[in-house]
Scaffold this motif. Structure first.
Motif, short mmCIF file in Angstrom:
data_model
loop_
_atom_site.label_atom_id
_atom_site.label_comp_id
_atom_site.label_asym_id
_atom_site.label_seq_id
_atom_site.Cartn_x
_atom_site.Cartn_y
_atom_site.Cartn_z
N LYS A 40 0.83 -1.22 0.00
CA LYS A 40 0.00 0.00 0.00
C LYS A 40 0.86 1.25 0.00
N PHE A 43 2.40 1.73 -3.46
CA PHE A 43 1.42 2.24 -4.42
C PHE A 43 1.11 3.72 -4.15
N ASN A 44 0.99 4.09 -2.88
CA ASN A 44 0.71 5.49 -2.56
C ASN A 44 1.86 6.40 -2.97
N LYS A 47 1.78 6.68 -6.72
CA LYS A 47 0.65 7.53 -7.10
C LYS A 47 0.98 9.01 -6.88
N ALA A 48 1.59 9.32 -5.73
CA ALA A 48 1.95 10.71 -5.44
C ALA A 48 2.98 11.23 -6.44
N VAL A 50 3.45 10.20 -9.56
CA VAL A 50 2.79 10.38 -10.85
C VAL A 50 1.96 11.66 -10.84
N GLU A 51 1.25 11.91 -9.75
CA GLU A 51 0.46 13.14 -9.66
C GLU A 51 1.34 14.38 -9.70
#
Length: 113
Positions: A40, A43-44, A47-48, A50-51
């Motif tokens: 998790k 992935f977080n 994700k951060a 990529v954002e």
């Protein structure tokens, strides 16, 4: 996310209890929890990142668009300066055209026979 209900979790727990036995089951659950937590967090963080990259790309795109708009404004202003007078000179430096009161030209001084 996976749409797992209580009955599915209970079934998985019973199968794990039968396969691993009551001695090793708490350690296996603890290890599974640690791995799930690591996954998790990974992935977080992805994700951060990529954002952030998407946000940086958007900012770069906006800056590029602003530069293009500024260049278009400058070109439009230059075009207006050039075409504004019809003489090819900027509108701020217009030449005074000779009026009818001005001195006659060289052709007027020498009449033709």
């Amino acid at each position: 996310m996976f749409d797992i209900g209580f009955t599915e979790l209970l079934l998985v727990g019973l199968v794990a209890l039968v396969v691993l036995g009551p001695e090793r089951l708490p350690g296996a659950v603890r290890t599974a929890g640690l791995w799930i937590g690591r996954i998790k967090r990974s992935f977080n963080s992805i994700k951060a990142e990529v954002e952030r990259e998407i946000g940086a790309d958007e900012i770069r795109r906006q800056l590029h668009n602003e530069r293009i708009l500024e260049l278009e404004r400058e070109m439009k202003a230059m075009k207006q300066d050039i075409l504004g007078t019809g003489t090819g000179q900027p509108a701020t430096e217009q030449r005074a055209e000779p009026s009818s009161d001005a001195a006659p030209s060289v052709q007027d001084k020498n009449p033709q026979p």
